[in-house]
Design an enzyme around this catalytic site. Sequence first.
Site, mmCIF file in Angstrom:
data_model
loop_
_atom_site.group_PDB
_atom_site.id
_atom_site.type_symbol
_atom_site.label_atom_id
_atom_site.label_comp_id
_atom_site.label_asym_id
_atom_site.label_seq_id
_atom_site.Cartn_x
_atom_site.Cartn_y
_atom_site.Cartn_z
ATOM 1 N N ASN A 208 0.500 -0.969 -0.073
ATOM 2 C CA ASN A 208 0.202 0.536 -0.279
ATOM 3 C C ASN A 208 0.578 1.472 0.122
ATOM 4 O OD1 ASN A 208 -0.047 0.481 3.047
ATOM 5 N ND2 ASN A 208 -0.580 -1.170 3.410
ATOM 6 N N ASP A 277 -3.415 -6.740 4.751
ATOM 7 C CA ASP A 277 -4.500 -7.810 5.921
ATOM 8 C C ASP A 277 -4.800 -8.798 4.618
ATOM 9 O OD1 ASP A 277 -5.441 -5.714 7.117
ATOM 10 O OD2 ASP A 277 -7.382 -4.758 5.979
ATOM 11 N N PHE A 321 -4.273 3.264 15.142
ATOM 12 C CA PHE A 321 -5.293 4.136 13.479
ATOM 13 C C PHE A 321 -6.249 3.085 12.624
ATOM 14 C CE2 PHE A 321 -1.856 7.640 13.442
ATOM 15 C CZ PHE A 321 -1.554 7.119 14.637
ATOM 16 N N LYS A 339 -10.354 -4.480 19.277
ATOM 17 C CA LYS A 339 -9.462 -4.786 19.148
ATOM 18 C C LYS A 339 -8.690 -4.169 20.767
ATOM 19 C CE LYS A 339 -8.017 -4.171 14.080
ATOM 20 N NZ LYS A 339 -7.030 -4.121 13.101
HETATM 21 N N1 CTP Z 1 -3.945 -3.363 11.786
HETATM 22 C C1 CTP Z 1 -3.028 -4.944 12.460
HETATM 23 N N2 CTP Z 1 -2.474 -5.759 11.685
HETATM 24 C C2 CTP Z 1 -3.687 -6.475 10.772
HETATM 25 C C3 CTP Z 1 -4.071 -4.646 10.586
HETATM 26 C C4 CTP Z 1 -4.310 -3.930 11.557
HETATM 27 O O1 CTP Z 1 -2.407 -4.929 13.414
HETATM 28 N N3 CTP Z 1 -3.648 -7.323 9.955
HETATM 29 C C5 CTP Z 1 -4.072 -2.488 12.728
HETATM 30 C C6 CTP Z 1 -3.133 -0.962 11.610
HETATM 31 O O2 CTP Z 1 -1.834 -1.233 12.601
HETATM 32 C C7 CTP Z 1 -4.434 -0.475 12.877
HETATM 33 C C8 CTP Z 1 -5.048 -1.073 13.080
HETATM 34 O O3 CTP Z 1 -5.120 -2.501 12.693
HETATM 35 O O4 CTP Z 1 -3.627 0.445 13.860
HETATM 36 C C9 CTP Z 1 -6.353 -0.185 11.912
HETATM 37 O O5 CTP Z 1 -5.990 -1.112 10.782
HETATM 38 P P1 CTP Z 1 -6.300 -0.495 9.581
HETATM 39 O O6 CTP Z 1 -5.921 -0.761 8.056
HETATM 40 O O7 CTP Z 1 -7.746 0.494 9.575
HETATM 41 O O8 CTP Z 1 -8.000 -1.619 9.901
HETATM 42 P P2 CTP Z 1 -8.537 -3.171 9.833
HETATM 43 O O9 CTP Z 1 -8.393 -3.053 11.281
HETATM 44 O O10 CTP Z 1 -7.397 -3.494 8.726
HETATM 45 O O11 CTP Z 1 -9.673 -2.949 9.345
HETATM 46 P P3 CTP Z 1 -10.471 -2.369 7.614
HETATM 47 O O12 CTP Z 1 -8.691 -2.758 7.060
HETATM 48 O O13 CTP Z 1 -10.919 -3.863 7.496
HETATM 49 O O14 CTP Z 1 -10.625 -1.001 7.724
#
Ligand code: CTP
Length: 404
Positions: A208, A277, A321, A339
């Site tokens: 990303n 993800d 975040f 979380k």
């Molecule tokens: N995060 C994490 N591990 C993952 C995905 C996200 O630790 N596999 C953490 C990120 O570092 C951030 C928070 O979760 O602090 C939210 O990440 P974000 O990408 O906004 O959300 P997601 O939980 O991945 O949900 P979505 O992508 O469906 O919005």
Amino acid sequence: MMTGKVVLLGVTGGIAAYKAVELVRLFVKGGAEVHVLMTESAQQFVTPLTFQTLSRNPVHTGLFNLIEEQEIGHISLADRADLVVIAPATANIVGKIAHGIADDLLTTTVMATRAPVLIAPAMNSNMYRNPIYRENEDRLRKYGYLFVDPVTGMLACGWEGEGKFQDPSIIYQEALCALSVKDLQGERVLVTAGPTQEELDPVRYLSNHSSGKMGYAIARAARRRGAEVVLVTGPVALAPPSGVTTIKVVSAAQMREASLREFADATVVVKAAAVADYRPEVRAASKIKKKGAALTLALKQNPDILAEMGKNKGDRIIVGFAAETAGLQENALSKLRAKNLDMIVANDVTREGAGFSVDTNIVTILSRDGNVVDFPVMEKELLADIILDRVVVLRDQGRGCDSE
Ligand code: CTP
């Protein structure tokens, strides 16, 4: 970031004196009131007029030409200073200060000030390694003088070695550090930053646009404020912050492994990384060849690192975040709950001035207690301090709580 601070910059006679010009620019840009003091020999390298123009203040060169001022010049400068920086510092100035010699404006000012003194040496590598110099530096360190170590590189004298003037941006960071209140002293802060890359084959990956700027700004700010900081970072084009233990990772699996290992000792976690993800179900051992008009990739979900941390939260303060493109508050709030976080910093990455690769961000901070605050567009550097201010408030209210 230095607004309202009075910084005295002592420039001594070395070829790196011209690099102090950049330092003045950074101090002024940071909002400091800068007064430059030059030794006799420094004036052989750069004219006082250059420093005067950039600092927008008269340059002080002699002990006695300050007498026209109402107060005794060197004492008034010494009293008003929030910080004294000597850059570049020759072996001569370090030797003089270490032995209490005060025979010019700079040495008398250093002797008279109660402000922290930060010294950035620059000299020939043999001088730098000379046991007499080493002893002088050690002596000053023992008295609480701060040093920014020089780097290894090509020196003006033609030698390659230690003693090259440190990058002005790093000296600026160290100066910020010296000026900061140490309200995170005793905390062990784990920060994650940047994107992760999930390999498809030896030449391709899924990732990303995260630049890592927000996480790096938080790591720098936490270190300035006295914390012991570990930064787990995905691949970014940023220099590792000084004074921070930086662990470089590539994939979400590596980020998880490093983060969970560091989590054990952390008292505060700020998870600014944009973790992928999903990862390809299989990583092809050789380059995937084109076969037809379309290609379907099978992906599998990566573990959510933050959610795992939330499950074992204990009394740590955990900040997440949320990068959103719609439904900012609802989505961020559900992430905060799911979380088990104390606070979530939500940003709509589609807004101009917010998100991944820019130096600014526009965020809404949501707290576990229901508090929601919208912030205007601001530098990530400043936002980092706002986030940590809130961490300090939570800590002072009695650590993060665990709803599990
Ligand atoms: N995060 C994490 N591990 C993952 C995905 C996200 O630790 N596999 C953490 C990120 O570092 C951030 C928070 O979760 O602090 C939210 O990440 P974000 O990408 O906004 O959300 P997601 O939980 O991945 O949900 P979505 O992508 O469906 O919005």
